[in-house]
Each structure stands twice: as structure tokens, then as C-alpha cells.
Write a protein that holds these residues in place. Structure first.
Motif, PDB file in Angstrom:
ATOM      1  N   ARG A 126      30.898 -78.672 -93.308  1.00 42.08           N
ATOM      2  CA  ARG A 126      30.332 -79.979 -93.627  1.00 42.08           C
ATOM      3  C   ARG A 126      30.034 -80.742 -92.338  1.00 42.08           C
ATOM      4  O   ARG A 126      30.866 -80.823 -91.433  1.00 42.08           O
ATOM      5  CB  ARG A 126      31.276 -80.794 -94.508  1.00 42.08           C
ATOM      6  N   GLU A 138      29.405 -84.398 -91.017  1.00 38.83           N
ATOM      7  CA  GLU A 138      29.618 -85.783 -91.451  1.00 38.83           C
ATOM      8  C   GLU A 138      28.904 -86.756 -90.515  1.00 38.83           C
ATOM      9  O   GLU A 138      28.948 -86.605 -89.291  1.00 38.83           O
ATOM     10  CB  GLU A 138      31.116 -86.075 -91.495  1.00 38.83           C
ATOM     11  N   GLY A 172      30.287 -78.823-100.858  1.00 34.42           N
ATOM     12  CA  GLY A 172      31.377 -79.792-100.704  1.00 34.42           C
ATOM     13  C   GLY A 172      31.006 -80.892 -99.738  1.00 34.42           C
ATOM     14  O   GLY A 172      31.368 -80.853 -98.558  1.00 34.42           O
ATOM     15  N   ASP A 222      32.018 -83.925 -99.610  1.00 33.58           N
ATOM     16  CA  ASP A 222      33.124 -84.770 -99.174  1.00 33.58           C
ATOM     17  C   ASP A 222      34.424 -84.036 -99.497  1.00 33.58           C
ATOM     18  O   ASP A 222      34.418 -82.998-100.173  1.00 33.58           O
ATOM     19  CB  ASP A 222      33.076 -86.168 -99.813  1.00 33.58           C
ATOM     20  N   TRP A 223      35.544 -84.584 -98.987  1.00 29.65           N
ATOM     21  CA  TRP A 223      36.817 -83.907 -99.163  1.00 29.65           C
ATOM     22  C   TRP A 223      37.239 -83.820-100.631  1.00 29.65           C
ATOM     23  O   TRP A 223      38.095 -83.009-100.991  1.00 29.65           O
ATOM     24  CB  TRP A 223      37.906 -84.619 -98.367  1.00 29.65           C
ATOM     25  N   GLY A 224      36.637 -84.641-101.487  1.00 27.44           N
ATOM     26  CA  GLY A 224      37.010 -84.636-102.898  1.00 27.44           C
ATOM     27  C   GLY A 224      36.409 -83.497-103.700  1.00 27.44           C
ATOM     28  O   GLY A 224      36.800 -83.273-104.847  1.00 27.44           O
ATOM     29  N   VAL A 225      35.434 -82.785-103.129  1.00 26.58           N
ATOM     30  CA  VAL A 225      34.811 -81.660-103.837  1.00 26.58           C
ATOM     31  C   VAL A 225      35.554 -80.383-103.459  1.00 26.58           C
ATOM     32  O   VAL A 225      35.439 -79.897-102.323  1.00 26.58           O
ATOM     33  CB  VAL A 225      33.314 -81.540-103.489  1.00 26.58           C
ATOM     34  N   VAL A 226      36.346 -79.864-104.400  1.00 29.13           N
ATOM     35  CA  VAL A 226      37.177 -78.686-104.150  1.00 29.13           C
ATOM     36  C   VAL A 226      36.884 -77.660-105.239  1.00 29.13           C
ATOM     37  O   VAL A 226      37.005 -77.960-106.432  1.00 29.13           O
ATOM     38  CB  VAL A 226      38.680 -79.050-104.158  1.00 29.13           C
ATOM     39  N   ARG A 227      36.516 -76.446-104.841  1.00 30.51           N
ATOM     40  CA  ARG A 227      36.252 -75.372-105.804  1.00 30.51           C
ATOM     41  C   ARG A 227      37.122 -74.174-105.419  1.00 30.51           C
ATOM     42  O   ARG A 227      36.783 -73.422-104.502  1.00 30.51           O
ATOM     43  CB  ARG A 227      34.774 -75.014-105.815  1.00 30.51           C
TER      44      ARG A 227
END
Length: 415
Positions: A236, A238, A289, A291-296
Motif C-alpha cells: 500500500r 499512503e 487493502g 487501509d489497515w481496516g481491509v483484511v482478507r
């Protein structure tokens, strides 16, 4: 009376099927239409419009090609592509500007690398002007450094606008909202691709498949039955937006570390007048992903089980720690910017949408630095298209188109 069974010949929905509606996939469709008019091209894009990922989430820079090893695909395509991109934007009315940029050394240890860039730029045929510390202010009054070089052919443009124009000018059938679920390839017949859509799905039959799936290109290659011998490891990037854009006139870059395929935190005035700072590069927890909130978890597991991921981590963990620190600490990120722009403060920075880079990693941990295009029966796979892929998209598209057309039956190839 004996029953007569009529055997119907295999029907094709198109001659070339392109997976991926980013700038490389659309450039390929555009190139095919010009090299072989009458060739039927279909583009599958899982999003509801073009350029929703890497193309639409980069810094919008038209790169000059100064960084790239002379003779590499990156160098050849970037130098040629920059000129072609400016011409394309002018022809189709896409917002763009040739601004030039500064590459600034802020530490003595960077001076040899800066001088090496001067030589590399000249070998690549790029006009470069060397600047002393006091001359930097001619271009950027608020920027400080020990020395710099000015690269006059760098510019900026609206790459989403370019992608839209490529889609329209290609004459291809563009199917948005169509995600590839299964591929059945038979070398003697071509490929059949089953898609999933909001209304159910469909099967598209083609003579040749072109894989321009970006963040998912390795997965599409495996669905086709080909071993890509690499994996996409997502990083990512940023960004922050500068609330005082008057501090930066154009484009300002640090001297890059040649050990890594990332350019470092830089300052970019966009085509809309805003100034973006970044990107840093941190591992993403999903291929998309942002941002840090997108987790797969499934995608994390796929990355973690690839041996190259761990080899890469062992080789570059110190670099990664610095990038992570700038990700979680705004003050650390500000410190990186202040090396170039001392006047900036944390209050001048507001978060901006991030991008994710589809970085190809080999089994031994090598970060693939150049464009990587491989072929299989009735298939062409674009497996690494890092920056400057957007800049170089027109010549890349022609190269991929050439390979796709060569894979067609002889009677359908252009003469």
C-alpha cells in the motif's frame, strides 16, 4: 430411419479477450484495433468502471525514464511512452501538463547516486540540468538540498481520463461488473471464461486471452493453467494532501535507493492544483487493502505461504520497519517530507486516498523491477507492470497486442 446429428463449429464471442480494465488492458485493446482493424476485442473488468485500482490511485505523473537501467523495458517504454502520452492527451483533450521535476539530494551520501542519475538520464536520451544548492530555489523556493537535477520532460496528467478515452477509441466491447471465476483453455480451440456478474454471469469464448489483471494477474494466470513463477505481494502506498499547496510549485523527488523499486516520499502537484505527499510503501493486508481496516485472511495466507515473501522480508526488513513507522506515525511521515520541504508541519498534512502496488516477487525473494510479460498457449500474461506502467502504457499495449495477435490463427493475423 437413422437420426442425423449436426455438429456445430465452435463459436467465438471475440477474437481477443482482455481481462482487466486498467490502463494497460485498455491500451492493449486500443493497440489491437489499430494494428488489426476488424479484430473483435472484449474487455472484462470486475469493477463498474475503468481504472479503479492502480491506474486511478497513482500520483498522476508522466515519468521521464531517468531512473531506469539503459536498455531495460522500463527505460525504453518510459522514454517513448512519455512523449506518446503527452501527444495522446493533447489529441483527445485529456488534462495534462509538462512541468519538469527536481530530484534533490539532502545528504552527502546521496550525491554519488545523484550524479549516477545524471549519467543514466543522458544514456536514456533525457535532457538533465545539474543544480547547486542555491539554484534549487529557481524552481522550488521552499525546497532545500545540497544539490539537485532538473528533468524537463516529466509531466502530469489525468490517467483516469486517459483510460476512458482508450476504452472509447478502442472500439472494444467493455463489460464492466464482470469478474472472472473460471477459465477453460484448450490450445486447439481457445479459451472459455465464466464470469460472475450482478445478474448471474456469462461465458465468453475467445481465441486468445490477454491477462492484464494487475493485482490479480498471478491468480488469472493460474486459472488459465499457466504457472506464473511469481506471486503478487501487495504494497500500500499512503499519501497525504498538503493544506498549503503554495509551498510546492511542481514535482520534487528524493534521490531513490537503487536497492528498492520504490521512489520514496515525494511532492507532487496534481493536474487539479492540489499537492500530494507520498507514498510510503507498507505491506497491505489484502490485494485491494487501501487501509489497515481491509483484511482478507485468505489473501494474507496466500502471500504468507509463498517462499519469496519470507526471503524478501529477511533481505529488506530494515527498510520495511522505516516504512511502517511512517505509516503509523504522522510525525515520522512529516519528518521524511521535511528533508525536502523544511517549512511543512504535521498540521499541514491531511490523509489522502491510498493506492496498492501489485509487486511481483519471485520464489527467491527477488522484487521484479522490470516489466514481466509471459506467454502460454493462446494466452499472454502481463505479470509485472510497476511504475512507470501508466506513463508507458501505449508502447506496452502495442507489445502485448503484438503477442496476442501472433497467437491468433494464421488466417486472422494482420498482414
Amino acid at each position: 430411419m437413422r437420426e442425423v446429428v449436426h455438429v456445430r463449429a465452435v463459436g467465438y464471442d471475440c477474437d481477443v479477450l482482455v481481462v482487466g480494465g486498467g490502463i494497460v488492458g485498455l491500451s492493449t485493446a486500443y493497440a489491437i484495433s489499430r494494428a488489426a482493424p476488424g479484430t473483435r476485442v472484449t474487455v472484462l473488468e470486475k469493477e463498474s468502471g475503468p481504472a479503479r485500482h492502480q491506474t486511478g490511485r497513482n500520483s498522476g505523473v508522466i515519468h521521464s525514464g531517468i531512473y531506469y537501467r539503459p536498455g531495460s523495458l522500463k527505460a525504453r517504454y518510459a522514454v517513448r511512452g512519455a512523449a506518446e502520452m503527452v501527444k495522446f492527451c493533447a489529441e483527445y483533450g485529456v488534462s495534462h501538463a509538462v512541468t519538469g521535476k527536481l530530484i534533490v539530494a539532502t545528504e552527502r551520501a546521496e550525491l554519488p547516486r545523484l550524479h549516477a542519475l545524471v549519467q543514466r538520464g543522458r544514456e536514456n536520451g533525457i535532457p538533465v540540468r545539474e543544480l547547486g544548492a542555491t539554484q534549487i530555489a529557481e524552481y522550488e523556493p521552499e525546497v532545500r538540498g545540497l544539490a539537485a537535477i532538473h528533468v524537463g520532460t516529466t509531466g502530469i496528467c489525468d490517467y483516469v481520463g486517459v483510460a476512458r478515452q482508450l476504452a472509447e477509441a478502442s472500439g472494444a466491447e467493455i463489460r464492466y461488473g464482470a469478474r472472472v471465476a473460471h477459465i477453460d483453455r484448450r490450445p486447439e480451440r481457445g479459451v472459455a471464461v465464466r464470469t460472475v456478474t450482478a445478474t448471474g454471469g456469462d461465458v465468453v469464448r475467445a481465441r486468445v486471452l490477454v491477462n492484464c489483471a494487475g493485482l490479480h494477474c498471478d491468480e488469472v494466470a493460474r486459472l488459465t493453467g499457466d504457472d506464473p513463477e511469481m506471486r503478487i505481494v501487495p504494497f500500500r502506498g499512503e499519501y497525504y494532501t498538503l493544506t498549503r499547496p503554495e509551498l510546492v510549485r511542481g514535482l520534487v523527488y528524493p534521490v531513490p535507493d537503487p536497492a528498492f523499486p520504490f521512489l520514496g516520499v515525494h511532492l507532487t502537484r496534481g493536474i487539479d492544483g492540489s499537492v500530494h505527499l507520498g507514498p510510503n510503501a507498507v505491506p497491505a493486508l489484502a490485494r485491494e487493502g487501501y487501509d489497515w481496516g481491509v483484511v482478507r485472511p485468505q489473501e494474507i495466507a496466500a502471500t504468507a505461504t509463498w517462499p519469496g515473501t519470507w526471503h524478501m522480508a529477511r533481505q529488506h526488513w530494515r527498510y520495511g520497519v522505516g516504512e511502517l513507522r511512517r505509516s503509523i506515525s504522522k510525525s515520522a511521515f512529516t519528518g521524511a517530507v521535511q528533508r525536502l520541504l523544511p517549512a511543512v508541519t504535521p498540521d499541514d498534512l491531511i490523509p489522502s486516498p491510498a493506492g496498492v502496488r501489485a509487486q511481483a516477487v519471485l520464489r527467491d525473494g527477488t522484487l521484479v523491477d522490470d516489466f514481466l510479460i509471459k506467454e502460454g498457449p493462446r494466452a499472454v500474461h502481463v505479470l509485472n507492470a510497476p511504475s512507470p506502467a501508466a506513463t508507458a502504457s501505449l508502447p506496452i499495449g502495442r507489445e502485448v497486442a503484438r503477442r496476442a495477435l501472433a497467437a491468433l490463427p494464421r488466417e486472422l493475423q494482420p498482414r
